[in-house]
Motif scaffolding. Structure first.
Motif, PDB file in Angstrom:
ATOM      1  N   GLY A 108       0.794  -1.219   0.000  1.00 49.01           N
ATOM      2  CA  GLY A 108       0.000   0.000   0.000  1.00 49.01           C
ATOM      3  C   GLY A 108       0.828   1.271   0.000  1.00 49.01           C
ATOM      4  N   ILE A 109       1.947   1.252   0.699  1.00 49.98           N
ATOM      5  CA  ILE A 109       2.795   2.447   0.761  1.00 49.98           C
ATOM      6  C   ILE A 109       3.438   2.719  -0.591  1.00 49.98           C
ATOM      7  CG2 ILE A 109       4.852   3.454   1.827  1.00 49.98           C
ATOM      8  CD1 ILE A 109       4.114   1.918   4.383  1.00 49.98           C
ATOM      9  N   GLU A 110       3.967   1.663  -1.220  1.00 51.24           N
ATOM     10  CA  GLU A 110       4.557   1.825  -2.552  1.00 51.24           C
ATOM     11  C   GLU A 110       3.486   2.233  -3.567  1.00 51.24           C
ATOM     12  OE1 GLU A 110       8.040  -1.597  -2.108  1.00 51.24           O
ATOM     13  OE2 GLU A 110       5.987  -2.150  -2.676  1.00 51.24           O
ATOM     14  N   LEU A 111       2.289   1.666  -3.411  1.00 52.18           N
ATOM     15  CA  LEU A 111       1.183   2.016  -4.308  1.00 52.18           C
ATOM     16  C   LEU A 111       0.810   3.493  -4.167  1.00 52.18           C
ATOM     17  CD1 LEU A 111      -1.100   1.285  -6.281  1.00 52.18           C
ATOM     18  CD2 LEU A 111      -2.442   0.517  -4.299  1.00 52.18           C
ATOM     19  N   SER A 112       0.812   4.007  -2.954  1.00 52.39           N
ATOM     20  CA  SER A 112       0.460   5.417  -2.744  1.00 52.39           C
ATOM     21  C   SER A 112       1.410   6.336  -3.498  1.00 52.39           C
ATOM     22  CB  SER A 112       0.473   5.748  -1.253  1.00 52.39           C
ATOM     23  OG  SER A 112       1.799   5.813  -0.741  1.00 52.39           O
ATOM     24  N   ILE A 113       2.687   5.971  -3.521  1.00 56.55           N
ATOM     25  CA  ILE A 113       3.685   6.778  -4.238  1.00 56.55           C
ATOM     26  C   ILE A 113       3.415   6.727  -5.742  1.00 56.55           C
ATOM     27  CG2 ILE A 113       6.150   6.991  -4.777  1.00 56.55           C
ATOM     28  CD1 ILE A 113       6.685   5.821  -1.961  1.00 56.55           C
ATOM     29  N   ALA A 114       3.071   5.529  -6.241  1.00 58.85           N
ATOM     30  CA  ALA A 114       2.785   5.377  -7.670  1.00 58.85           C
ATOM     31  C   ALA A 114       1.538   6.166  -8.071  1.00 58.85           C
ATOM     32  CB  ALA A 114       2.611   3.897  -8.005  1.00 58.85           C
ATOM     33  N   LEU A 115       0.485   6.093  -7.265  1.00 63.62           N
ATOM     34  CA  LEU A 115      -0.742   6.837  -7.564  1.00 63.62           C
ATOM     35  C   LEU A 115      -0.481   8.337  -7.539  1.00 63.62           C
ATOM     36  CD1 LEU A 115      -3.403   4.879  -5.448  1.00 63.62           C
ATOM     37  CD2 LEU A 115      -2.944   4.669  -7.895  1.00 63.62           C
ATOM     38  N   HIS A 116       0.244   8.767  -6.529  1.00 66.46           N
ATOM     39  CA  HIS A 116       0.505  10.191  -6.353  1.00 66.46           C
ATOM     40  C   HIS A 116       1.330  10.753  -7.504  1.00 66.46           C
ATOM     41  CE1 HIS A 116       1.131  13.839  -3.836  1.00 66.46           C
ATOM     42  NE2 HIS A 116       0.019  13.422  -3.293  1.00 66.46           N
ATOM     43  N   SER A 117       2.192   9.924  -8.079  1.00 70.73           N
ATOM     44  CA  SER A 117       3.021  10.390  -9.199  1.00 70.73           C
ATOM     45  C   SER A 117       2.184  10.608 -10.459  1.00 70.73           C
ATOM     46  CB  SER A 117       4.141   9.386  -9.488  1.00 70.73           C
ATOM     47  OG  SER A 117       3.606   8.168  -9.994  1.00 70.73           O
ATOM     48  N   ILE A 118       1.054   9.914 -10.558  1.00 68.90           N
ATOM     49  CA  ILE A 118       0.166  10.084 -11.710  1.00 68.90           C
ATOM     50  C   ILE A 118      -0.713  11.313 -11.528  1.00 68.90           C
ATOM     51  CG2 ILE A 118      -1.726   9.042 -13.023  1.00 68.90           C
ATOM     52  CD1 ILE A 118      -0.599   6.301 -12.189  1.00 68.90           C
ATOM     53  N   SER A 119      -1.371  11.388 -10.381  1.00 68.92           N
ATOM     54  CA  SER A 119      -2.241  12.521 -10.077  1.00 68.92           C
ATOM     55  C   SER A 119      -2.427  12.598  -8.569  1.00 68.92           C
ATOM     56  CB  SER A 119      -3.604  12.343 -10.770  1.00 68.92           C
ATOM     57  OG  SER A 119      -4.450  13.429 -10.483  1.00 68.92           O
ATOM     58  N   PRO A 120      -1.911  13.632  -7.925  1.00 67.72           N
ATOM     59  CA  PRO A 120      -2.012  13.731  -6.461  1.00 67.72           C
ATOM     60  C   PRO A 120      -3.457  13.682  -5.980  1.00 67.72           C
ATOM     61  CG  PRO A 120      -0.455  15.340  -7.313  1.00 67.72           C
ATOM     62  CD  PRO A 120      -1.148  14.758  -8.505  1.00 67.72           C
ATOM     63  N   LEU A 121      -3.657  13.007  -4.873  1.00 63.43           N
ATOM     64  CA  LEU A 121      -4.972  12.902  -4.255  1.00 63.43           C
ATOM     65  C   LEU A 121      -4.789  12.567  -2.785  1.00 63.43           C
ATOM     66  CD1 LEU A 121      -6.794   9.526  -5.021  1.00 63.43           C
ATOM     67  CD2 LEU A 121      -4.308   9.801  -5.112  1.00 63.43           C
ATOM     68  N   PRO A 122      -5.792  12.833  -1.942  1.00 61.55           N
ATOM     69  CA  PRO A 122      -5.674  12.458  -0.536  1.00 61.55           C
ATOM     70  C   PRO A 122      -5.666  10.948  -0.391  1.00 61.55           C
ATOM     71  CG  PRO A 122      -7.866  13.311  -0.991  1.00 61.55           C
ATOM     72  CD  PRO A 122      -7.040  13.554  -2.213  1.00 61.55           C
ATOM     73  N   ILE A 123      -4.802  10.438   0.490  1.00 61.97           N
ATOM     74  CA  ILE A 123      -4.649   9.000   0.690  1.00 61.97           C
ATOM     75  C   ILE A 123      -4.756   8.693   2.170  1.00 61.97           C
ATOM     76  CG2 ILE A 123      -2.992   7.092   0.597  1.00 61.97           C
ATOM     77  CD1 ILE A 123      -1.973   8.320  -2.041  1.00 61.97           C
ATOM     78  N   LEU A 124      -5.505   7.644   2.485  1.00 62.78           N
ATOM     79  CA  LEU A 124      -5.660   7.200   3.868  1.00 62.78           C
ATOM     80  C   LEU A 124      -5.224   5.741   3.932  1.00 62.78           C
ATOM     81  CD1 LEU A 124      -8.666   8.037   6.156  1.00 62.78           C
ATOM     82  CD2 LEU A 124      -7.657   5.769   6.175  1.00 62.78           C
ATOM     83  N   PHE A 125      -4.274   5.438   4.826  1.00 58.17           N
ATOM     84  CA  PHE A 125      -3.777   4.071   4.971  1.00 58.17           C
ATOM     85  C   PHE A 125      -4.585   3.307   6.006  1.00 58.17           C
ATOM     86  CE2 PHE A 125       0.624   5.594   3.586  1.00 58.17           C
ATOM     87  CZ  PHE A 125       0.479   5.067   2.316  1.00 58.17           C
ATOM     88  N   LEU A 126      -4.855   2.038   5.687  1.00 63.51           N
ATOM     89  CA  LEU A 126      -5.449   1.102   6.629  1.00 63.51           C
ATOM     90  C   LEU A 126      -4.415   0.053   7.002  1.00 63.51           C
ATOM     91  CD1 LEU A 126      -8.934   0.343   5.020  1.00 63.51           C
ATOM     92  CD2 LEU A 126      -8.540   1.518   7.179  1.00 63.51           C
ATOM     93  N   SER A 127      -4.392  -0.327   8.265  1.00 61.50           N
ATOM     94  CA  SER A 127      -3.464  -1.365   8.692  1.00 61.50           C
ATOM     95  C   SER A 127      -4.112  -2.203   9.787  1.00 61.50           C
ATOM     96  CB  SER A 127      -2.163  -0.749   9.205  1.00 61.50           C
ATOM     97  OG  SER A 127      -1.275  -1.770   9.638  1.00 61.50           O
ATOM     98  N   SER A 128      -3.738  -3.487   9.841  1.00 61.38           N
ATOM     99  CA  SER A 128      -4.283  -4.370  10.869  1.00 61.38           C
ATOM    100  C   SER A 128      -3.504  -4.283  12.162  1.00 61.38           C
ATOM    101  CB  SER A 128      -4.298  -5.820  10.364  1.00 61.38           C
ATOM    102  OG  SER A 128      -2.992  -6.209   9.986  1.00 61.38           O
ATOM    103  N   HIS A 129      -2.390  -3.578  12.146  1.00 63.53           N
ATOM    104  CA  HIS A 129      -1.596  -3.418  13.359  1.00 63.53           C
ATOM    105  C   HIS A 129      -0.830  -2.105  13.295  1.00 63.53           C
ATOM    106  CE1 HIS A 129       1.571  -4.598  10.643  1.00 63.53           C
ATOM    107  NE2 HIS A 129       0.985  -5.769  10.450  1.00 63.53           N
ATOM    108  N   ASP A 130      -0.203  -1.758  14.398  1.00 64.96           N
ATOM    109  CA  ASP A 130       0.528  -0.484  14.461  1.00 64.96           C
ATOM    110  C   ASP A 130       2.031  -0.689  14.602  1.00 64.96           C
ATOM    111  OD1 ASP A 130       0.507  -1.525  16.969  1.00 64.96           O
ATOM    112  OD2 ASP A 130      -0.184   0.281  17.998  1.00 64.96           O
ATOM    113  N   LYS A 131       2.564  -1.643  13.819  1.00 70.52           N
ATOM    114  CA  LYS A 131       4.005  -1.860  13.826  1.00 70.52           C
ATOM    115  C   LYS A 131       4.730  -0.554  13.504  1.00 70.52           C
ATOM    116  CE  LYS A 131       4.232  -6.750  12.522  1.00 70.52           C
ATOM    117  NZ  LYS A 131       4.673  -7.717  11.475  1.00 70.52           N
TER     118      LYS A 131
END
Length: 258
Positions: free
Chosen positions: A65-88
């Protein structure tokens, strides 16, 4: 006017279905559900959502998801919210360096997710040439505008409604509120007309009266004290006062005779 759209990227189908149901009940529109980065990129290119909700750990995916956010943002910036099952800590630290605005645990209640989405919108659009303001109404409720170029969001409770400037026919002041009229519907919210124009300074939106604004893209004629605006199958007459006549006419392109 339409609900804010969300790209949902989650590899657990049960969690994704639950999230989609809860978010749609709150008035959001899910543009699609992807389980990996390839599906997410395809959906993003096709739908261009208003915000992305990304699971960090995507099993069997080329990108997490983190790498994907960078790829999406490089195409067209948008707000991104991360979901995670833990807080490592490693994920939190990586997420902080990615183009995101919120991080939420999957175990969090829906109310926390809704607040995070609201904050994500506000944080992202306040970084663009826009203004984020909450204006109290006389009843004690409030409404926020997240303006960005040719569209803006109206927040009502936890629900975001996207309004395209091109769709607006006219805006009418109603005491401490304004009513925005499009061919499809009208929507009212608590903000003064002057404040609205400061938050959405679009050149097509021009004042004709202390209580009226028209979208010049839909003006079909004007004469003395009235402006005719294209509306549904006909036209609507909007007042043009002496105070605003000169500034209104100066903003209209006119063909001059030789």
């Amino acid at each position: 006017m339409k609900a804010a759209s969300i790209l949902l990227v989650e590899d657990d189908h049960i969690i994704a279905a639950n999230l989609q149901e809860q978010l749609e009940q709150q008035g959001y529109r899910i543009t699609g559900h992807a389980t990996n980065s390839d599906e997410a990129m395809a959906l993003f290119q096709k739908e261009r959502p208003d915000i992305a909700l990304l699971d960090i750990e995507l099993n069997g995916s080329k990108l997490d998801g983190i790498e994907l956010s960078i790829a999406l943002h490089s195409i067209s910036p948008l707000p991104i919210l991360f979901l995670s099952s833990h807080d490592k800590r490693e994920f939190v630290e990586r997420a902080k360096r990615a183009p995101m605005v919120q991080y939420v645990l999957k175990s969090a209640p829906i109310e926390q997710l809704l607040i995070a989405l609201d904050t994500a919108f506000a944080t992202f659009y306040s970084r663009r040439p826009a203004v984020v303001t909450t204006v109290p109404a006389s009843s004690g409720s409030s409404c926020a505008l997240y303006a960005a170029q040719d569209f803006f969001f109206v927040r009502q409770d936890y629900r975001h409604v996207r309004v395209e400037v091109a769709d607006i026919r006219w805006i009418e002041a109603k005491e401490h509120a304004v009513k925005i009229v499009t061919d499809a519907k009208a929507i009212a919210f608590s903000v003064r007309l002057k404040s609205f124009l400061e938050q959405v300074p679009h050149p097509a939106l021009m004042r004709t009266h202390r209580s009226w604004v028209v979208n010049t893209r839909h003006v079909v004629a004007y004469h003395r004290g009235r402006v005719m605006v294209r509306y549904r199958e006909g036209t609507q007459e909007i007042p043009l006062s002496d105070k605003w006549r000169e500034s209104f006419l100066s903003g209209l392109p006119n063909l001059r005779a030789d």
